[in-house]
Each structure stands twice: as structure tokens, then as C-alpha cells.
Design a protein around this motif. Structure first.
Motif, mmCIF file in Angstrom:
data_model
loop_
_atom_site.group_PDB
_atom_site.id
_atom_site.type_symbol
_atom_site.label_atom_id
_atom_site.label_comp_id
_atom_site.label_asym_id
_atom_site.label_seq_id
_atom_site.Cartn_x
_atom_site.Cartn_y
_atom_site.Cartn_z
ATOM 1 N N UNK A 100 0.830 -1.379 -0.054
ATOM 2 C CA UNK A 100 0.074 -0.050 0.044
ATOM 3 C C UNK A 100 0.926 1.347 -0.085
ATOM 4 N N UNK A 101 1.787 1.399 0.922
ATOM 5 C CA UNK A 101 2.965 2.474 1.156
ATOM 6 C C UNK A 101 3.561 2.806 -0.383
ATOM 7 N N UNK A 102 3.940 1.623 -1.025
ATOM 8 C CA UNK A 102 4.598 1.603 -2.342
ATOM 9 C C UNK A 102 3.618 2.248 -3.469
ATOM 10 N N UNK A 103 2.324 2.103 -3.307
ATOM 11 C CA UNK A 103 1.495 2.271 -4.535
ATOM 12 C C UNK A 103 1.101 3.827 -4.050
ATOM 13 N N UNK A 104 0.752 4.284 -2.979
ATOM 14 C CA UNK A 104 0.398 5.607 -2.571
ATOM 15 C C UNK A 104 1.558 6.489 -2.683
ATOM 16 N N UNK A 105 2.644 6.093 -2.358
ATOM 17 C CA UNK A 105 3.597 7.092 -2.064
ATOM 18 C C UNK A 105 4.949 6.847 -3.110
ATOM 19 N N UNK A 106 4.767 6.106 -4.139
ATOM 20 C CA UNK A 106 5.993 5.728 -4.872
ATOM 21 C C UNK A 106 5.514 5.713 -6.185
ATOM 22 N N UNK A 107 6.405 5.265 -7.074
ATOM 23 C CA UNK A 107 5.761 5.130 -8.561
ATOM 24 C C UNK A 107 6.426 3.752 -9.233
ATOM 25 N N UNK A 108 5.851 3.398 -10.002
ATOM 26 C CA UNK A 108 6.367 2.320 -10.724
ATOM 27 C C UNK A 108 5.714 1.081 -10.268
ATOM 28 N N UNK A 109 5.722 -0.340 -10.796
ATOM 29 C CA UNK A 109 5.236 -1.272 -10.324
ATOM 30 C C UNK A 109 5.981 -1.882 -9.239
ATOM 31 N N UNK A 110 5.468 -2.101 -7.929
ATOM 32 C CA UNK A 110 6.061 -2.642 -6.971
ATOM 33 C C UNK A 110 6.594 -4.076 -7.042
ATOM 34 N N UNK A 111 7.737 -4.600 -6.777
ATOM 35 C CA UNK A 111 8.218 -5.636 -6.682
ATOM 36 C C UNK A 111 8.244 -6.541 -5.369
ATOM 37 N N UNK A 112 7.519 -7.571 -5.246
ATOM 38 C CA UNK A 112 7.224 -8.235 -4.118
ATOM 39 C C UNK A 112 8.322 -9.362 -4.048
ATOM 40 N N UNK A 113 9.123 -9.503 -2.875
ATOM 41 C CA UNK A 113 10.059 -10.657 -2.974
ATOM 42 C C UNK A 113 9.926 -10.996 -1.658
ATOM 43 N N UNK A 114 9.642 -12.658 -1.438
ATOM 44 C CA UNK A 114 9.845 -13.225 -0.224
ATOM 45 C C UNK A 114 10.875 -14.449 -0.317
ATOM 46 N N UNK A 115 11.536 -14.405 0.681
ATOM 47 C CA UNK A 115 12.503 -15.564 0.927
ATOM 48 C C UNK A 115 12.324 -16.110 2.419
ATOM 49 N N UNK A 116 12.796 -17.381 2.622
ATOM 50 C CA UNK A 116 13.293 -17.777 3.853
ATOM 51 C C UNK A 116 14.775 -18.392 3.765
#
Length: 183
Positions: free
Chosen positions: A107-123
Motif C-alpha cells: 500500500x505504501x509503495x502504491x500511494x507514495x512511490x511510482x512504478x510497479x512494486x516488486x514483492x520478494x519473499x525469502x526464507x
């Protein structure tokens, strides 16, 4: 005679030397027939193959990444992706907390930044790390909302519910991340 050779249920190429049928030299392990008349590798060879290849051993490191659309539909999509991925990995930690924090970062990336957010999950080594990258170099800051304001508490939530969190500059913007421990 054609036979099926199996390594943990996966067909393998037939061994070409040292093959003994059941009833061979009892002092030396050999390949033997199992109940389904398929040849079975000795446990000692299976252990060595697992050590060498990593097949069948416990998997402790995982990584997945998604490019999300540049609109608010990415928020529930990000939650669904995280939920499905953690279920697939059989993550023993609190997935609801992870989903909530991912929701906040996307939500923060979409409201306060530009471009397509890249979501990465790692363990890795029992630590789950989630990263949301965007194309804005402006660093986020925690606000101190008063009274009944509807926004401004997101990074405070990330601070309270995660083990650690932070922001790192990238070539194209920034990456906001958090970590939680598996149970």
C-alpha cells in the motif's frame, strides 16, 4: 528382461556394475527387488545421493518474487500471493502477521512511490524476509498520528510486529523490507 530402477520413487538409469539380485552376497549391500518387483537402491546409496544432490533432504532456503500491477488491486493480490506461497512452503510462523505487513508495504509503495512494486519473499535459516521495491528514492518515515486519524500507523505496525525492518537504496529506487522468525 527390462526392470524399473527407482530412487525415492523416481525412475533412474540402470546401474551397470556391482548389481546383485536379492540373495546376493549378504555381507555387501546390493540392489534388490521391492514388493512391486521394481529394483530398489540400498539405503546407504540413497543417503549418499541425497547428500550429494540435495534431493529428498530438508529444504531450508526458499525465494519467490512477483511484479505487481501499479494499482490498488495489487494489495489484495499481494496478500493472496504471500498466503499461497507460505502455504506451499509450509511456513510454521504467523502468516496473518506477514500478510498484514505485506499489505502495508505494498500500500505504501502504491500511494507514495511510482512504478510497479516488486514483492520478494525469502526464507533462509528460519528467517522469513519480505521486500517491496519501488522506483522512488524518497525514504519512508514513520508518522505520529493523533486522535482518530485513519492513516500514518503502518510503519509503526511494521516496527512492532516484525523482528527487524529497514530501507535500502536500489539502482532504480528503494527496497523496504521486514523479517520475522518462523516458529
Amino acid at each position: 528382461m527390462s526392470a524399473t530402477y527407482l530412487f525415492d520413487g523416481v525412475p533412474m538409469a540402470a546401474p551397470h556394475c556391482g548389481v546383485r539380485r536379492a540373495g546376493g552376497d549378504p555381507g555387501r549391500p546390493g540392489i534388490r527387488l521391492n514388493q512391486s518387483r521394481a529394483l530398489r537402491w540400498p539405503d546407504s546409496i540413497i543417503r549418499r545421493l541425497r547428500e550429494f544432490t540435495g534431493i529428498g533432504g530438508p529444504v531450508t532456503d526458499h525465494r519467490a518474487s512477483w511484479v505487481l500491477p501499479d494499482d490498488l488491486s495489487s494489495v489484495p493480490a499481494g496478500r493472496r500471493l504471500i498466503h499461497a506461497q507460505l502455504s506451499e512452503w509450509e511456513f510454521p510462523g504467523e502468516t496473518d502477521v506477514v500478510e498484514l505487513l505485506v499489505d502495508e508495504l505494498v500500500t505504501n509503495a502504491l500511494r507514495h512511490a511510482r512504478g510497479q512494486p516488486v514483492l520478494t519473499l525469502s526464507i533462509r535459516a528460519g528467517v522469513l524476509r519480505c521486500v517491496v521495491e519501488d522506483e522512488t528514492s524518497e525514504l519512508p518515515h514513520a508518522e505520529s498520528p493523533t486522535g482518530c486519524e485513519e492513516s500514518g500507523r503502518g510503519l509503526q505496525m511494521v516496527e512492532l510486529l516484525s523482528r527487524r525492518w529497514g530501507v535500502e537504496p536500489t539502482r532504480t529506487g528503494k527496497a523496504v523490507w521486514f523479517e520475522v522468525l518462523s516458529d
